[in-house]
Scaffold this motif. Structure first.
Motif, PDB file in Angstrom:
ATOM      1  N   GLU A   1       0.817  -1.218   0.000  1.00 29.15           N
ATOM      2  CA  GLU A   1       0.000   0.000   0.000  1.00 29.15           C
ATOM      3  C   GLU A   1       0.843   1.258   0.000  1.00 29.15           C
ATOM      4  N   LYS A   2       1.783   1.313   0.959  1.00 27.83           N
ATOM      5  CA  LYS A   2       2.583   2.533   1.074  1.00 27.83           C
ATOM      6  C   LYS A   2       3.447   2.750  -0.160  1.00 27.83           C
ATOM      7  N   LEU A   3       3.959   1.652  -0.713  1.00 28.85           N
ATOM      8  CA  LEU A   3       4.791   1.767  -1.897  1.00 28.85           C
ATOM      9  C   LEU A   3       3.956   2.255  -3.080  1.00 28.85           C
ATOM     10  N   HIS A   4       2.776   1.666  -3.202  1.00 28.48           N
ATOM     11  CA  HIS A   4       1.886   2.041  -4.286  1.00 28.48           C
ATOM     12  C   HIS A   4       1.560   3.531  -4.231  1.00 28.48           C
ATOM     13  N   GLU A   5       1.193   3.991  -3.033  1.00 26.89           N
ATOM     14  CA  GLU A   5       0.841   5.415  -2.867  1.00 26.89           C
ATOM     15  C   GLU A   5       2.011   6.333  -3.189  1.00 26.89           C
ATOM     16  N   ALA A   6       3.162   6.002  -2.604  1.00 24.22           N
ATOM     17  CA  ALA A   6       4.330   6.873  -2.783  1.00 24.22           C
ATOM     18  C   ALA A   6       4.749   6.928  -4.250  1.00 24.22           C
ATOM     19  N   LEU A   7       4.700   5.792  -4.935  1.00 22.30           N
ATOM     20  CA  LEU A   7       5.106   5.775  -6.338  1.00 22.30           C
ATOM     21  C   LEU A   7       4.075   6.484  -7.213  1.00 22.30           C
ATOM     22  N   ALA A   8       2.799   6.278  -6.886  1.00 21.64           N
ATOM     23  CA  ALA A   8       1.738   6.906  -7.665  1.00 21.64           C
ATOM     24  C   ALA A   8       1.872   8.428  -7.625  1.00 21.64           C
ATOM     25  N   ASP A   9       2.305   8.957  -6.485  1.00 24.77           N
ATOM     26  CA  ASP A   9       2.516  10.402  -6.372  1.00 24.77           C
ATOM     27  C   ASP A   9       3.498  10.913  -7.419  1.00 24.77           C
ATOM     28  N   HIS A  10       4.393  10.027  -7.866  1.00 24.15           N
ATOM     29  CA  HIS A  10       5.394  10.436  -8.844  1.00 24.15           C
ATOM     30  C   HIS A  10       5.092   9.863 -10.221  1.00 24.15           C
ATOM     31  N   GLY A  11       3.884   9.366 -10.385  1.00 21.04           N
ATOM     32  CA  GLY A  11       3.495   8.837 -11.699  1.00 21.04           C
ATOM     33  C   GLY A  11       4.199   7.542 -12.078  1.00 21.04           C
ATOM     34  N   ILE A  12       4.667   6.799 -11.075  1.00 24.10           N
ATOM     35  CA  ILE A  12       5.359   5.536 -11.362  1.00 24.10           C
ATOM     36  C   ILE A  12       4.409   4.388 -11.041  1.00 24.10           C
ATOM     37  N   ARG A  13       4.310   3.429 -11.972  1.00 27.36           N
ATOM     38  CA  ARG A  13       3.382   2.341 -11.696  1.00 27.36           C
ATOM     39  C   ARG A  13       4.084   1.208 -10.960  1.00 27.36           C
ATOM     40  N   LEU A  14       3.335   0.567 -10.059  1.00 31.89           N
ATOM     41  CA  LEU A  14       3.891  -0.520  -9.254  1.00 31.89           C
ATOM     42  C   LEU A  14       3.341  -1.846  -9.750  1.00 31.89           C
ATOM     43  N   SER A  15       4.240  -2.801  -9.986  1.00 34.62           N
ATOM     44  CA  SER A  15       3.819  -4.153 -10.350  1.00 34.62           C
ATOM     45  C   SER A  15       4.103  -5.079  -9.172  1.00 34.62           C
ATOM     46  N   VAL A  16       3.101  -5.821  -8.748  1.00 33.95           N
ATOM     47  CA  VAL A  16       3.274  -6.813  -7.678  1.00 33.95           C
ATOM     48  C   VAL A  16       2.673  -8.129  -8.152  1.00 33.95           C
ATOM     49  N   PRO A  17       3.487  -9.175  -8.276  1.00 36.98           N
ATOM     50  CA  PRO A  17       2.941 -10.459  -8.727  1.00 36.98           C
ATOM     51  C   PRO A  17       2.050 -11.067  -7.650  1.00 36.98           C
ATOM     52  N   PRO A  18       1.172 -11.999  -8.016  1.00 34.78           N
ATOM     53  CA  PRO A  18       0.396 -12.701  -6.996  1.00 34.78           C
ATOM     54  C   PRO A  18       1.343 -13.454  -6.056  1.00 34.78           C
ATOM     55  N   LEU A  19       0.886 -13.663  -4.834  1.00 37.71           N
ATOM     56  CA  LEU A  19       1.749 -14.227  -3.802  1.00 37.71           C
ATOM     57  C   LEU A  19       2.452 -15.514  -4.215  1.00 37.71           C
ATOM     58  N   ILE A  20       1.761 -16.377  -4.897  1.00 42.34           N
ATOM     59  CA  ILE A  20       2.340 -17.677  -5.250  1.00 42.34           C
ATOM     60  C   ILE A  20       3.563 -17.514  -6.146  1.00 42.34           C
ATOM     61  N   LEU A  21       3.633 -16.382  -6.868  1.00 37.12           N
ATOM     62  CA  LEU A  21       4.800 -16.123  -7.710  1.00 37.12           C
ATOM     63  C   LEU A  21       5.874 -15.314  -6.982  1.00 37.12           C
ATOM     64  N   CYS A  22       5.533 -14.797  -5.784  1.00 34.65           N
ATOM     65  CA  CYS A  22       6.509 -14.008  -5.026  1.00 34.65           C
ATOM     66  C   CYS A  22       7.467 -14.910  -4.266  1.00 34.65           C
ATOM     67  N   THR A  23       6.943 -16.004  -3.727  1.00 33.32           N
ATOM     68  CA  THR A  23       7.818 -16.937  -3.027  1.00 33.32           C
ATOM     69  C   THR A  23       8.496 -17.824  -4.075  1.00 33.32           C
ATOM     70  N   ASP A  24       9.486 -18.615  -3.642  1.00 32.55           N
ATOM     71  CA  ASP A  24      10.280 -19.375  -4.605  1.00 32.55           C
ATOM     72  C   ASP A  24       9.418 -20.325  -5.425  1.00 32.55           C
ATOM     73  N   ASN A  25       9.631 -20.305  -6.737  1.00 35.29           N
ATOM     74  CA  ASN A  25       8.880 -21.171  -7.644  1.00 35.29           C
ATOM     75  C   ASN A  25       9.677 -21.320  -8.931  1.00 35.29           C
TER      76      ASN A  25
END
Ligand code: ATP
Ligand code: MG
Lengths: 496, 172
Positions: free
Chosen positions: A438-462
């Motif tokens: 959330e905080k990252l999304h907000e802070a980046l959005a303020d600068h017009g930068i888009r945030l990509s976050v994969p679904p959890l199952i792809l965040c942990t080792d796979n």
């Protein structure tokens, strides 16, 4: 930096010679280069240029069906940007056009980064020429590789079928992907019921968790994908960084399959894999970008200016973010894995209750430090106990989490701005933390930068993320030789 | 009981640094004590003394991190292991006997699996900035290291050396 390749001409020779002189102890003369360039027919020489400046060069000689890589050099300040790999790719393609079916070269024994590059293109060391280099009497390593195996491995563009294996630390995983877009299966061994499959524990390998797991995971991945070994175009494997005992299992297995089937071997850096989890989840994500990789074992900010090029901007100096979460949870007696429990409790607490230190917040660089924060929390608990005060667990969890997240967010935003990117990727298990997202999304959005976050199952080792990264390496012809080894402290930046 | 008391992380780093010149291939240092006691800090100093060029980070997740200094440094952390037979999987025994020095955080986690000859430092948080570090050892080499390390630390800033057993012996 951007660069392009073009054939070497006589006009390039001064610039080429200058680089040659700066990096080789026994440089070629101008006359040698001039003679080489004028031969034509059996030779291919090219330069890599950034604007009108020569930053690298290389050449091959083809005799019969054999290509000899005669020289390949990149100016010191232009290294680790893919120049060497791109030139080599192009030279080997010319070699095939000129009728070569194999390639060979000599390289100084001490020049491990060059050997690593050649290995990635499927060349392996086959022997040494003792004392080959007159200046230091150093041995030359002779490397050799089959060019047609590379060629035979090119299926219809972008339709290749890759089996990827991941075993860098705790998880053993396998995945099958077609053409870098179609994920046919992704299996994580801890989720497979081995006892059902083997009818009990197989005694000889019971202690070797990964070895046991890998066979089952691969079988399962192939089965779910509905393909067999014979349908594959390449085998991909994570070869670092990680725990050596775990990595070698995957690498040895993958090499075995490559040897048995004649398929090319693609080596993937585990951290690169985490970044590619973003491309897997959202195909519109592409460089230039900055990624924040936060997991139990890593905390780093990486700039990816273009495909295949990585600059680590900063890393943790001590504990990783996920490790800090787990240890603080442990100190609070919350059980394992601590991260999710802690972040849930944090949502009920006041993050301003305790003013924990924000280490390295104003350091001006991208390094992180979390052990001081871990210890502050432990001291807080200890001091409260000694004073007979009760610890408000939700307040403590919220204050701790805010201290971690604040630093990550502030450095992330600064890195994205300084690198001038419009895309930011979050990767690794800690990406599951809702407050960080959330905080990252907000802070980046303020600068017009888009945030990509994969679904959890792809965040942990796979292994799906490894397959995705392997697709890009495959398309660029980046292969490992069969003498490749696991590299526990493999760096992302050394990838050409 | 012999050992040290340090005030501030820098003092613990300095202790680690002072041990580095005394070790040779095959030596093992077992570190124990609570979360945040300073095991990794001490190892940072030890690594710096061994001329390890890169930053030494916590090996908790990776279990083993290898650094190359004057000697190879095998930095173990057994915190995440659940059974001593997992030591086999990380080639613990082979590595202890290899060509380098080993530092093992949470090295007392499996009492049945302690090395044969080692120097041990148990670290306790006594206040926010102070740590008590008690030495013990097993075997002749471990005892020798304990003795020489104590000797090498006199005069270090913010370090109190407690040497109650100046005649040596198996357990300092
Ligand atoms: N006198 C001291 N000696 C060592 N560390 C100290 C001291 N005073 C304060 N500290 C702080 O305590 C922390 C010690 O953390 P460190 O990660 O080294 O502990 P550890 O024993 O390795 O913990 P873990 O069990 O999590 O591995 C550091 O943040 C350090 O700055
Ligand atoms: Mg530690």
């Amino acid at each position: 930096m951007s660069f392009e390749l073009r054939p070497m001409t006589r006009g390039d020779i001064d610039a080429v010679h200058e680089i040659e002189h700066a990096i080789f102890p026994t440089p070629w003369s101008r006359q040698t280069f001039a003679a080489e360039v004028s031969i034509g027919e059996t030779r291919a020489w090219l330069v890599a240029v950034d604007g009108d400046e020569v930053v690298g060069y290389g050449g091959i000689m083809v005799i019969g069906d054999e290509a000899h890589i005669m020289n390949l050099a990149v100016r010191e300040d232009a290294r680790s940007k893919g120049v060497g790999a791109t030139m080599l790719e192009s030279l080997l393609a010319s070699a095939v056009e000129m009728g070569a079916s194999r390639a060979t070269l000599e390289v100084r024994e001490s020049n491990s980064s060059a050997q690593e590059l050649y290995r990635r293109f499927g060349l392996s060391s086959v022997g040494v020429r003792p004392g080959y280099y007159s200046d230091t009497r150093e041995d030359a390593v002779i490397m050799w590789g089959d060019l047609l195996a590379r060629d035979a491995a090119s299926p219809e563009a972008g339709q290749e079928l890759i089996l990827a294996i991941e075993s860098s630390c705790d998880e053993t995983a396998a995945a099958v992907m077609r053409g870098g877009t179609e994920l046919l299966s992704s299996v994580i061994a801890s989720q497979v019921d081995f006892h059902a499959r083997f009818g009990g524990v197989v005694p000889e390998i019971a202690s070797r968790k990964h070895t046991e797991a890998i066979v089952a995971a691969v079988d399962e991945a192939l089965e779910q994908a509905g393909v067999g070994f014979g349908d594959l175009d390449a085998i991909a494997v994570t070869y670092g960084p990680g725990l050596v005992g775990a990595l070698v299992v995957g690498v040895a297995y993958a090499k075995g399959v490559a040897l048995g089937t004649g398929l090319p071997l693609v080596g993937v850096n585990h951290l690169e894999g985490h970044i590619f989890a973003n491309m897997l989840a959202d195909p519109t994500v592409e460089p230039p970008l900055v990624a924040l990789l936060v997991s139990g074992g890593h905390t780093s900010l990486v700039h990816m200016p273009e495909w295949g090029v990585y600059h680590t901007l900063g890393e943790t100096l001590d504990d990783a973010a996920g490790e800090a979460f787990d240890k603080v949870a442990k100190a609070l007696g919350l059980g394992y894995p601590g991260g999710p429990i802690l972040s849930r409790l944090a949502s009920e607490g006041n993050e301003n209750a305790i003013d924990f230190p924000r280490a390295m917040m104003r350091s001006g660089n991208y390094a992180f430090s979390l052990s001081g924060l871990k210890t502050s929390v432990i001291n807080h608990i200890r001091n409260a106990e000694q004073a007979g005060r009760e610890v408000d667990v939700p307040d403590l969890a919220a204050s701790f989490q805010a201290a971690v997240v604040d630093v990550q967010v502030s450095k992330a935003v600064r890195a994205a701005q300084e690198c001038g990117v419009e895309t930011f990727c979050l990767a690794g298990g800690v990406a599951a933390n809702p407050s960080l997202r959330e905080k990252l999304h907000e802070a980046l959005a303020d600068h017009g930068i888009r945030l990509s976050v994969p679904p959890l199952i792809l965040c942990t080792d796979n292994a799906a993320m490894i397959a995705q990264a392997a697709h890009f390496r495959f398309m660029r012809g980046g292969f490992l030789g069969l003498d490749a080894e696991a590299i526990p402290n493999l760096r992302l930046d050394s990838e050409a | 009981m012999s050992g040290f008391e340090t005030t501030g992380a820098d003092a613990t780093v300095a202790l680690g640094r002072a041990l580095a010149p005394l070790v040779r291939a095959g030596d093992g240092l077992v570190l124990s004590g609570d979360l945040g006691a300073g095991k990794t800090q001490l190892t940072k100093g030890f690594a710096a003394g061994l001329e390890v060029p890169e930053v030494v980070t916590s090996p908790t997740f990776n279990i083993l991190l290898v650094h190359q200094g004057r000697l190879p440094l095998y930095h173990f952390d057994l915190y995440r292991l659940e059974h001593s037979d997992q030591l086999e999987d990380v080639d613990y025994w082979g590595t202890l006997e290899a060509d380098g020095v080993s530092v093992v955080e949470w090295g007392d986690r499996f009492p049945e699996a302690m090395p044969l000859d080692y120097l041990a430092a148990h670290m306790t948080i006594t206040a926010d900035e102070t740590r008590e570090i008690v030495l013990s050892s097993q075997g002749t080499r471990g005892a020798e290291l304990a003795r020489t390390w104590l000797g090498a630390c006199t005069g270090l800033a913010d370090v109190v050396v407690r040497n109650s057993d100046s005649h040596g012996g198996d357990t300092a």
